[in-house]
Design a protein around this motif. Structure first.
Motif, PDB file in Angstrom:
ATOM      1  N   ALA B  19      30.126  42.809  23.724  1.00 39.87           N
ATOM      2  CA  ALA B  19      30.784  41.918  24.682  1.00 39.87           C
ATOM      3  C   ALA B  19      29.880  41.672  25.893  1.00 39.87           C
ATOM      4  O   ALA B  19      29.824  40.553  26.424  1.00 39.87           O
ATOM      5  N   GLY B  27      28.173  37.038  37.034  1.00 40.96           N
ATOM      6  CA  GLY B  27      29.343  37.514  37.772  1.00 40.96           C
ATOM      7  C   GLY B  27      30.407  38.060  36.851  1.00 40.96           C
ATOM      8  O   GLY B  27      31.093  39.029  37.181  1.00 40.96           O
ATOM      9  N   ARG B  28      30.560  37.462  35.696  1.00 39.50           N
ATOM     10  CA  ARG B  28      31.552  37.946  34.741  1.00 39.50           C
ATOM     11  C   ARG B  28      31.007  39.107  33.920  1.00 39.50           C
ATOM     12  O   ARG B  28      31.774  39.845  33.315  1.00 39.50           O
ATOM     13  N   ALA B  30      29.670  41.734  34.942  1.00 39.76           N
ATOM     14  CA  ALA B  30      29.921  43.033  35.570  1.00 39.76           C
ATOM     15  C   ALA B  30      31.101  43.737  34.910  1.00 39.76           C
ATOM     16  O   ALA B  30      31.136  44.970  34.849  1.00 39.76           O
ATOM     17  N   PHE B  31      32.075  42.970  34.426  1.00 41.14           N
ATOM     18  CA  PHE B  31      33.258  43.581  33.808  1.00 41.14           C
ATOM     19  C   PHE B  31      32.921  44.316  32.519  1.00 41.14           C
ATOM     20  O   PHE B  31      33.228  45.516  32.394  1.00 41.14           O
ATOM     21  N   ALA B  34      30.956  47.516  33.238  1.00 38.98           N
ATOM     22  CA  ALA B  34      31.755  48.664  33.651  1.00 38.98           C
ATOM     23  C   ALA B  34      32.471  49.266  32.451  1.00 38.98           C
ATOM     24  O   ALA B  34      32.580  50.499  32.328  1.00 38.98           O
ATOM     25  N   PRO B  65      28.743  47.967  38.666  1.00 41.33           N
ATOM     26  CA  PRO B  65      29.409  46.710  39.029  1.00 41.33           C
ATOM     27  C   PRO B  65      29.139  46.321  40.466  1.00 41.33           C
ATOM     28  O   PRO B  65      28.970  45.125  40.780  1.00 41.33           O
ATOM     29  N   LEU B  66      29.082  47.312  41.365  1.00 44.76           N
ATOM     30  CA  LEU B  66      28.819  47.006  42.766  1.00 44.76           C
ATOM     31  C   LEU B  66      27.469  46.328  42.930  1.00 44.76           C
ATOM     32  O   LEU B  66      27.342  45.295  43.603  1.00 44.76           O
ATOM     33  N   LEU B  69      27.495  42.753  41.335  1.00 45.92           N
ATOM     34  CA  LEU B  69      28.266  41.768  42.090  1.00 45.92           C
ATOM     35  C   LEU B  69      27.630  41.463  43.431  1.00 45.92           C
ATOM     36  O   LEU B  69      27.665  40.315  43.902  1.00 45.92           O
ATOM     37  N   LEU B  70      27.027  42.454  44.073  1.00 44.08           N
ATOM     38  CA  LEU B  70      26.340  42.191  45.336  1.00 44.08           C
ATOM     39  C   LEU B  70      25.157  41.254  45.106  1.00 44.08           C
ATOM     40  O   LEU B  70      24.895  40.358  45.913  1.00 44.08           O
ATOM     41  N   ARG B  73      26.435  37.767  44.527  1.00 43.75           N
ATOM     42  CA  ARG B  73      26.908  37.176  45.778  1.00 43.75           C
ATOM     43  C   ARG B  73      25.744  36.738  46.640  1.00 43.75           C
ATOM     44  O   ARG B  73      25.743  35.661  47.240  1.00 43.75           O
ATOM     45  N   ARG B  76      24.219  33.644  45.222  1.00 45.62           N
ATOM     46  CA  ARG B  76      25.072  32.469  45.452  1.00 45.62           C
ATOM     47  C   ARG B  76      24.893  31.958  46.857  1.00 45.62           C
ATOM     48  O   ARG B  76      24.840  30.765  47.106  1.00 45.62           O
ATOM     49  N   ARG B  77      24.798  32.877  47.832  1.00 46.16           N
ATOM     50  CA  ARG B  77      24.669  32.449  49.228  1.00 46.16           C
ATOM     51  C   ARG B  77      23.331  31.789  49.465  1.00 46.16           C
ATOM     52  O   ARG B  77      23.216  30.870  50.250  1.00 46.16           O
TER      53      ARG B  77
END
Lengths: 239, 100
Positions: B19, B27-28, B30-31, B34, B65-66, B69-70, B73, B76-77
């Motif tokens: 998976a 971003g997805r 990360a799920f 984990a 995940p942290l 995701l960081l 993010r 993205r910025r």
């Protein structure tokens, strides 16, 4: 292969399996809720395995997961808050999922407590159960907090706005205005550039007449010679 | 029969890893990452290695995940001002030069 190991296998296949499917598919809010459920169920599986293998040391892994699992889920909630706000979870479904968490925790922990008997291991089991329940509750609350919660600072590019000097068009301090120090643009009826009429206007004087009673600027048109104070009528005249 | 829990753990690891590879958006991703961490932790415990399972759960459940995701993010910025490059290219060039 005893009953505890069979229960652990059953929970792994029938519980963690569908929850894992919910984690890898679907909208973000469903993934986060399924992630929460998965960590809870895996923690319970670890507890059952500890009992099944008769190794009390394995309970520490469940304790660690009970602490870090909700923390990890809160990381998701915090960093994916805009995506959750786009498609928020349905409250009833979230409540049902949280209830499933509680029921699973109770259904697994109670027989384990009965098998453990009074002592340190019982206390450890209870602590794990409380942590798991609390973690589910906190995560559910964080997901329904919505855009009004701590996720507000996601929109600004530098994190939360500092509480220091305000920027962006507001008057900083009051030293730059003539009016009262209110931090807002001075708006007490004065047109910029007009005559300053702070005190009572003496109507007996016509514009242009020399002022002989005190330093006032009343009625003087802009540009008129300032004839006030001791300078009026020669040095030291009446002052 | 005694290996049934081990087989279940292995199957979960295989499913989680597959998976993770199949999800393309970082971003997805990360799920399932984990989830893979969790599955590996369970597998290590099934193989009677609780210390390894402890480390794996600590890293795979919260830290991985942290970090992912960081990073997403931050990326993205950084990408957001480029979207406005059509409006004010000169100012952005100065901004990027200042940053460097």
């Amino acid at each position: 292969m005893n009953g505890w190991l069979a229960a652990a296998t059953a929970l792994l296949v029938c519980g963690v399996g569908p929850a894992a499917y919910g984690v890898v598919t679907g909208p973000v809010h469903r993934r986060i809720a399924a992630q929460n459920l998965t960590t809870t169920l895996v923690s319970l599986v670890l507890l059952l395995l500890a009992q099944g293998y008769a190794r009390p040391a394995y309970v520490d892994t469940a304790l660690l997961l009970a602490v870090l699992g909700p923390a990890g889920t809160l990381v998701y909630v915090r960093l994916l808050a805009p995506d959750v706000a786009e498609r928020p979870p349905r409250p009833r479904r979230l409540r049902a999922l949280t209830l499933t968490n509680y029921v699973a925790v109770a259904a697994v922990t109670l027989p384990l407590c009965a098998a453990a008997g009074p002592g340190r291991s019982l206390a450890k089991l209870l602590v794990i159960a409380v942590l798991l329940g609390l973690g589910s509750h906190v995560t559910a609350r964080a997901m329904t907090a919505g855009p009004g919660g701590p996720a507000d600072d996601e929109t600004s590019p530098d994190g939360p706005a500092p509480d220091g000097p305000v920027t962006g068009g507001r008057v900083t301090g009051g030293a730059s205005t003539d009016g009262p120090v209110t931090g807002a643009p001075a708006d007490d009826g004065r047109t910029p550039g007009g005559p300053v009429t702070d005190g009572p206007v003496d109507d007996r004087r016509a514009p242009g007449d020399p002022v002989t009673d005190g330093p006032t600027y009343d009625g003087q048109p802009p540009g008129a010679p300032l004839t006030n104070g001791p300078a009026a009528g020669g040095p030291g005249a009446g002052r | 029969m005694t290996d049934l829990p081990l087989l279940a753990g292995l199957a979960l690891v295989v499913a989680a890893a597959t998976a993770t590879v199949l999800v393309r958006d970082p971003g997805r991703q990360a799920f399932p990452l984990a989830l893979l961490g969790l599955a590996l932790g369970v597998l290590f415990l099934l193989l009677q290695a609780p210390d390894v399972a402890l480390s794996q759960l600590a890293v795979g459940c919260a830290l991985t995940p942290l970090m992912v995701l960081l990073t997403v993010r931050k990326a993205r910025r950084r990408a957001r001002p480029r979207g406005r490059a059509d409006a004010a290219p000169a100012r952005l060039r100065h901004e990027e030069e200042d940053r460097e």
